[in-house]
Design a protein around this motif. Structure first.
Motif, PDB file in Angstrom:
ATOM      1  N   ILE A 106       0.850  -1.196   0.000  1.00 54.56           N
ATOM      2  CA  ILE A 106       0.000   0.000   0.000  1.00 54.56           C
ATOM      3  C   ILE A 106       0.881   1.240   0.000  1.00 54.56           C
ATOM      4  CG2 ILE A 106      -1.680   1.398   1.298  1.00 54.56           C
ATOM      5  CD1 ILE A 106      -2.878  -1.137   2.401  1.00 54.56           C
ATOM      6  N   PHE A 107       0.545   2.166  -0.872  1.00 52.10           N
ATOM      7  CA  PHE A 107       1.124   3.504  -0.810  1.00 52.10           C
ATOM      8  C   PHE A 107       0.020   4.434  -0.327  1.00 52.10           C
ATOM      9  CE2 PHE A 107       2.218   7.466  -3.503  1.00 52.10           C
ATOM     10  CZ  PHE A 107       2.742   8.113  -2.392  1.00 52.10           C
ATOM     11  N   ALA A 108       0.144   4.889   0.921  1.00 51.45           N
ATOM     12  CA  ALA A 108      -0.832   5.817   1.503  1.00 51.45           C
ATOM     13  C   ALA A 108      -0.305   7.236   1.360  1.00 51.45           C
ATOM     14  CB  ALA A 108      -1.064   5.491   2.973  1.00 51.45           C
ATOM     15  N   THR A 158      -2.163  -7.835   8.101  1.00 52.09           N
ATOM     16  CA  THR A 158      -1.146  -6.855   8.494  1.00 52.09           C
ATOM     17  C   THR A 158       0.250  -7.193   7.982  1.00 52.09           C
ATOM     18  OG1 THR A 158      -0.919  -7.998  10.628  1.00 52.09           O
ATOM     19  CG2 THR A 158      -2.379  -6.064  10.550  1.00 52.09           C
ATOM     20  N   ASP A 159       0.388  -8.307   7.274  1.00 55.14           N
ATOM     21  CA  ASP A 159       1.675  -8.620   6.648  1.00 55.14           C
ATOM     22  C   ASP A 159       1.911  -7.767   5.407  1.00 55.14           C
ATOM     23  OD1 ASP A 159      -0.518 -10.032   5.494  1.00 55.14           O
ATOM     24  OD2 ASP A 159       0.869 -11.349   4.427  1.00 55.14           O
ATOM     25  N   ILE A 160       0.867  -7.054   4.947  1.00 56.65           N
ATOM     26  CA  ILE A 160       1.009  -6.164   3.785  1.00 56.65           C
ATOM     27  C   ILE A 160       1.638  -4.853   4.250  1.00 56.65           C
ATOM     28  CG2 ILE A 160      -0.238  -4.794   2.062  1.00 56.65           C
ATOM     29  CD1 ILE A 160      -2.248  -7.048   1.835  1.00 56.65           C
ATOM     30  N   PRO A 161       2.812  -4.502   3.738  1.00 52.46           N
ATOM     31  CA  PRO A 161       3.494  -3.286   4.188  1.00 52.46           C
ATOM     32  C   PRO A 161       2.848  -2.017   3.625  1.00 52.46           C
ATOM     33  CG  PRO A 161       4.835  -4.458   2.573  1.00 52.46           C
ATOM     34  CD  PRO A 161       3.616  -5.290   2.797  1.00 52.46           C
ATOM     35  N   ILE A 162       3.008  -0.932   4.383  1.00 52.85           N
ATOM     36  CA  ILE A 162       2.463   0.372   3.994  1.00 52.85           C
ATOM     37  C   ILE A 162       3.601   1.389   3.916  1.00 52.85           C
ATOM     38  CG2 ILE A 162       0.907   2.264   4.630  1.00 52.85           C
ATOM     39  CD1 ILE A 162      -0.727   0.224   6.241  1.00 52.85           C
ATOM     40  N   VAL A 163       3.660   2.100   2.799  1.00 52.85           N
ATOM     41  CA  VAL A 163       4.577   3.228   2.646  1.00 52.85           C
ATOM     42  C   VAL A 163       3.754   4.498   2.683  1.00 52.85           C
ATOM     43  CG1 VAL A 163       6.105   4.450   1.050  1.00 52.85           C
ATOM     44  CG2 VAL A 163       6.329   1.986   1.331  1.00 52.85           C
ATOM     45  N   SER A 164       4.176   5.450   3.503  1.00 51.59           N
ATOM     46  CA  SER A 164       3.463   6.720   3.606  1.00 51.59           C
ATOM     47  C   SER A 164       4.399   7.882   3.272  1.00 51.59           C
ATOM     48  CB  SER A 164       2.879   6.878   5.021  1.00 51.59           C
ATOM     49  OG  SER A 164       2.109   8.056   5.119  1.00 51.59           O
ATOM     50  N   ALA A 186       7.717   2.083   5.728  1.00 47.77           N
ATOM     51  CA  ALA A 186       8.627   3.152   5.320  1.00 47.77           C
ATOM     52  C   ALA A 186       7.854   4.455   5.176  1.00 47.77           C
ATOM     53  CB  ALA A 186       9.318   2.799   4.001  1.00 47.77           C
ATOM     54  N   ASN A 187       8.593   5.554   5.217  1.00 51.02           N
ATOM     55  CA  ASN A 187       7.988   6.874   5.045  1.00 51.02           C
ATOM     56  C   ASN A 187       8.893   7.705   4.151  1.00 51.02           C
ATOM     57  OD1 ASN A 187       7.204   9.740   5.670  1.00 51.02           O
ATOM     58  ND2 ASN A 187       5.809   8.739   7.092  1.00 51.02           N
ATOM     59  N   MET A 188       8.304   8.292   3.112  1.00 44.87           N
ATOM     60  CA  MET A 188       9.045   9.198   2.234  1.00 44.87           C
ATOM     61  C   MET A 188       9.001  10.582   2.871  1.00 44.87           C
ATOM     62  SD  MET A 188       9.932   7.084  -0.166  1.00 44.87           S
ATOM     63  CE  MET A 188       9.931   5.783   1.092  1.00 44.87           C
ATOM     64  N   THR A 189       9.921  10.831   3.779  1.00 38.71           N
ATOM     65  CA  THR A 189       9.854  12.044   4.598  1.00 38.71           C
ATOM     66  C   THR A 189      10.219  13.286   3.795  1.00 38.71           C
ATOM     67  OG1 THR A 189      12.143  11.958   5.401  1.00 38.71           O
ATOM     68  CG2 THR A 189      10.503  10.663   6.599  1.00 38.71           C
ATOM     69  N   ALA A 190       9.477  14.349   4.038  1.00 38.82           N
ATOM     70  CA  ALA A 190       9.764  15.663   3.471  1.00 38.82           C
ATOM     71  C   ALA A 190       9.726  16.647   4.642  1.00 38.82           C
ATOM     72  CB  ALA A 190       8.735  16.042   2.414  1.00 38.82           C
TER      73      ALA A 190
END
Length: 326
Positions: A218-220, A239-245, A263-267
């Protein structure tokens, strides 16, 4: 009196005067204004706080005025700073057009001005020092790139933000660009709009699960939606499906620590506030213009396995060290 002596006396006096002027300039106390678009918006709040932090480090007084998302209030704020005869102004505009209006007011008053949160890519933006802003397409691009490299062959559900305001659309541009480049390693199987909200993201994810569409990543589009997506996965034992935010908010850090996000694409908006101060300070105090007219806010991918690179929005010291290379 001897003419040579008079000439020498005058030269000494002039040198002393010049020296006093230089010392006065060196000891000058600077005041910078900052016009916020809306301090109830946490993105703006953290940026303004970072600006004040940088000002404190430099011994500059910062006058922060809040437009409260009002065009009239923003003009009033600019008029107030002009009246106070501040040495420089940084503006966080409501829009590029409104930003140009404020820039031109500062131009007429002869006060240097810099801009944040917008690239000011319009025909007549006025004369500003530089701008720094987040490029949402870069975040979208980095999110898909991260997933493609983390799980080749991933089938991604893009839980997207609200349509129509332009922000989601910029993210989508980056997603599309990444898919063109990494299409052999990643596929977006569904794009549903959670409108930046936790409950709507929960509903979107639940609906997708009920439809039978298979996805394994998932890309949230923000941390609030990431929470909604995770709740839906939890309710369906997935919940084994990873989420990137995206974003890098203080909440995002907690979600990484707790395992909600992979993971998080931090800005880090704290970097934005520091950078806009630096642009202003370098020009007003040091007399140097930024090498680039526009600076893009960095996108720093951070995984739950290693959060050492994370610069939280309220971590002004780390943001300051990032900008100043310390």
């Amino acid at each position: 009196m001897n003419k040579k002596l008079v000439t020498l006396t005058m030269a000494v006096a002039m040198a002393a005067t010049a020296g006093s002027a230089a010392m006065a300039e060196e000891n000058k106390e600077y005041t910078f204004g900052y016009i916020a678009y809306d301090m109830t918006d946490i993105w703006n709040e953290y940026s303004a706080n970072a600006f004040e932090y940088a000002a404190e480090q430099a011994g500059v007084e910062a006058v922060v005025l809040d437009s409260k998302n009002s065009l009239e209030e923003s003009v009033t704020a600019m008029e107030s700073l002009i009246q106070q005869e501040v040495d420089g102004i940084s503006i966080f505009p409501i829009s590029t057009e409104q930003g140009a209006q404020l820039v031109k007011m500062a131009n007429e008053a002869g006060i240097p001005v810099t801009v944040e949160n917008f690239a000011m890519d319009i025909d007549d933006p006025g004369d500003y020092i530089a701008s720094v802003a987040c490029e949402y397409d870069q975040i979208g691009y980095n999110a898909i790139k991260y997933i493609a490299e983390a799980k080749p062959g991933a089938k991604v559900f893009f839980c997207a933000g609200q349509e129509g305001a332009g922000v989601y659309e910029k993210y989508q541009e980056g997603v599309d660009r990444a898919l063109e480049e990494f299409g052999d390693s990643v596929e977006v199987v569904a794009t549903l709009h959670g409108d930046w909200l936790t409950d709507k993201a929960y509903n979107c994810t639940t609906d997708l699960i009920s439809s039978g569409e298979e996805f394994d990543y998932i890309f949230a589009n923000n941390d609030m939606m990431a929470q909604g997506c995770y709740q839906a996965l939890e309710d369906n034992d997935m919940t084994d499906i990873p989420i990137v935010s995206t974003g890098g908010s203080p909440d995002g850090y907690e979600l990484l620590e707790s395992g909600v996000e992979a993971a998080n694409m931090t800005a880090p908006v704290s970097v934005q506030g520091i950078q806009t101060f630096k642009n202003l300070y370098d020009y007003v105090v040091e007399g140097t213009e930024p090498a680039e007219k526009f600076t893009s806010l960095p996108v720093i991918p951070v995984s739950a396995d290693d959060t050492s690179a994370y610069i939280a929005w309220d971590d002004y010291e780390s943001a300051y060290n990032y900008v100043y290379g310390e």
